[in-house]
Design a protein around this motif. Structure first.
Motif, PDB file in Angstrom:
ATOM      1  N   ALA A 193       0.873  -1.171   0.000  1.00  0.00           N
ATOM      2  CA  ALA A 193       0.000   0.000   0.000  1.00  0.00           C
ATOM      3  C   ALA A 193       0.913   1.224   0.000  1.00  0.00           C
ATOM      4  O   ALA A 193       1.411   1.638   1.049  1.00  0.00           O
ATOM      5  CB  ALA A 193      -0.923   0.000   1.216  1.00  0.00           C
ATOM      6  N   PHE A 194       1.148   1.765  -1.182  1.00  0.00           N
ATOM      7  CA  PHE A 194       2.073   2.885  -1.296  1.00  0.00           C
ATOM      8  C   PHE A 194       1.522   4.109  -0.574  1.00  0.00           C
ATOM      9  O   PHE A 194       0.331   4.399  -0.603  1.00  0.00           O
ATOM     10  CB  PHE A 194       2.352   3.206  -2.763  1.00  0.00           C
ATOM     11  N   ALA A 195       2.429   4.846   0.060  1.00  0.00           N
ATOM     12  CA  ALA A 195       2.038   5.944   0.938  1.00  0.00           C
ATOM     13  C   ALA A 195       1.753   7.244   0.195  1.00  0.00           C
ATOM     14  O   ALA A 195       1.050   8.105   0.722  1.00  0.00           O
ATOM     15  CB  ALA A 195       3.135   6.193   1.984  1.00  0.00           C
ATOM     16  N   ASP A 196       2.313   7.411  -0.998  1.00  0.00           N
ATOM     17  CA  ASP A 196       2.082   8.659  -1.734  1.00  0.00           C
ATOM     18  C   ASP A 196       2.310   8.419  -3.212  1.00  0.00           C
ATOM     19  O   ASP A 196       3.449   8.303  -3.664  1.00  0.00           O
ATOM     20  CB  ASP A 196       3.017   9.765  -1.228  1.00  0.00           C
ATOM     21  N   GLU A 197       1.229   8.332  -3.952  1.00  0.00           N
ATOM     22  CA  GLU A 197       1.294   8.238  -5.404  1.00  0.00           C
ATOM     23  C   GLU A 197       0.825   9.532  -6.048  1.00  0.00           C
ATOM     24  O   GLU A 197       1.342   9.971  -7.060  1.00  0.00           O
ATOM     25  CB  GLU A 197       0.434   7.066  -5.892  1.00  0.00           C
TER      26      GLU A 197
END
Length: 416
Positions: free
Chosen positions: A121-125
């Motif tokens: 779950a990437f924190a900042d896209e």
């Protein structure tokens, strides 16, 4: 649990994550926010319940690992949990939760694949807060620009402080980078964010590639003055200069097939109704599937901005903070996705992605593939964003089929 029941749970979880927002009236979940931490906490609990080992890396990405039987290498699956301002519930979280559901269903059958799975779950896209698109995935790809740490948000908070708020360590971000030999690939499911699947009457499609993108920040500085007493011939109106460039960008994009250009943020100072604007800061987002066409378009717009500035007697600042090249999805994974869709009795249309995704960064270190899921009206980055329960079920079935086909391939290559 049936595939449809699992899809229903995914939809319910998307709704629950949508309640994690920095604004009561809409969904806004930027990097480093308490809302993002609350969303991560929910997903982390679901990961642990699915038998995964859970951790945050040094930039704040949430990672759940499900070990395989033999090979320590991992297939990465996931998407992002941050959002744009006034967002919909599915852009990003749907991909995370589809990946998680695959692991949950393996765990329910006590099934281990020959290789590991990692749900990320990437924190900042989106780059909402610091204008740092792909911040999370760039760290994994070893492409994080440490100069970003000095960037500040509208409240003056440095990115380095936001990294710490996410449980990360600005001094150790390099440790988040993954080695290509550790990985088998990256697979991302995402809503299409466009109308083609709906037009075709199909629930899912296969992404062929992601177009190149340039994000620039511009500033015209003229001279503020009294709106009633300053003659038109003596004005150095920064907003008029910006307006000219906005229209020039639109005209250029309309003249070149496949080119898109957008000014989505604009700040006028001093911002009073009776004062000639003295300064305007604004964003410029330009995209095309061809790197060369994109580069020429951006250069043409920079030259036009300089001409406008000279003619109007204003100063120009032009900074291209982020340029990402076009990405082609891995043929071997794309073929597997097509076969998995065909196994559901469906056609597998090939689509290009106009939107950027974390796969852009991951392509630097491992093969990538993407599955698009139909969204109502092609609406995205908007509260009306919606997907159908039945389409989510199809997407889940496709991802599970891909995992099984990869497992068979892996076993055959290992002679098992």
């Amino acid at each position: 649990m049936t595939t449809l029941a699992a899809a229903r749970r995914i939809m319910q979880r998307c709704a629950l994550l949508a309640s994690c927002s920095e604004e009561a009236s809409c969904l806004t979940r930027p990097y480093g926010s308490q809302a993002l931490l609350r969303a991560q906490a929910l997903v982390a609990d679901w990961m642990r319940d699915a038998g995964m080992q859970v951790r945050r890396d040094s930039v704040g990405n949430l990672i759940g690992r499900y070990d395989g039987e033999r090979d320590a290498r991992a297939l990465l699956l996931g998407s992002h949990l941050d959002s744009v301002r006034d967002a919909g519930a599915f852009d990003g979280p749907l991909g995370v939760l589809l990946a998680l559901a695959c692991v949950e269903r393996l765990e329910a059958r006590a099934r281990r694949l020959p290789f590991a799975l990692e749900v990320i779950a990437f924190a900042d896209e989106e780059g909402l807060r610091f204008h740092t698109a792909y911040l999370g995935s760039s760290a994994l790809a070893g492409a994080f620009d440490t100069a970003w740490l000095r960037r500040r948000d509208s409240a003056g908070v440095a990115l380095a402080e936001a990294v710490r708020a996410m449980g990360g360590d600005p001094a150790a971000i390099a440790a988040a980078a993954r080695r290509p030999e550790e990985l088998l690939g990256y697979l991302e499911a995402h809503i299409e964010q466009g109308p083609l699947l709906e037009t075709l009457g199909l629930p899912v499609g296969v992404v062929t590639g992601i177009q190149a993108q340039s994000r620039c920040e511009l500033c015209f500085t003229g001279q503020a003055g009294h709106a009633g007493t300053l003659p038109m011939a003596h004005r150095r109106d920064a907003l008029c200069a910006a307006a000219e460039l906005v229209l020039a960008a639109e005209a250029l994009a309309r003249s070149e097939a496949g080119l898109v250009a957008t000014v989505g943020q604009l700040t006028v100072a001093p911002g009073a109704s009776n004062v000639v604007p003295g300064q305007v800061r604004f964003s410029l987002d330009v995209r095309h599937a061809d790197d060369g066409i994109l580069a020429r378009a951006v250069a043409a717009l920079e030259a036009e901005a300089a001409r406008i500035a000279a003619r109007r007697g204003v100063a120009l600042e032009w900074v291209c903070g982020q340029v990402t090249p076009a990405v082609t999805c891995a043929p071997e994974l794309t073929v597997l996705l097509e076969a998995a869709i065909a196994a559901q009795g469906l056609a597998a249309p090939r689509l290009a992605s106009g939107a950027g995704h974390d796969a852009v960064m991951l392509a630097r270190i491992t093969p990538v593939a993407m599955l698009f899921v139909r969204c109502a009206g092609g609406v995205s980055h908007h509260p009306a964003e919606a997907v159908a329960l039945e389409d989510v079920a199809v997407a889940l079935a496709v991802l599970e089929e891909v995992l099984e086909r990869l497992a068979k391939q892996h076993a055959a290559e290992a002679g098992v």
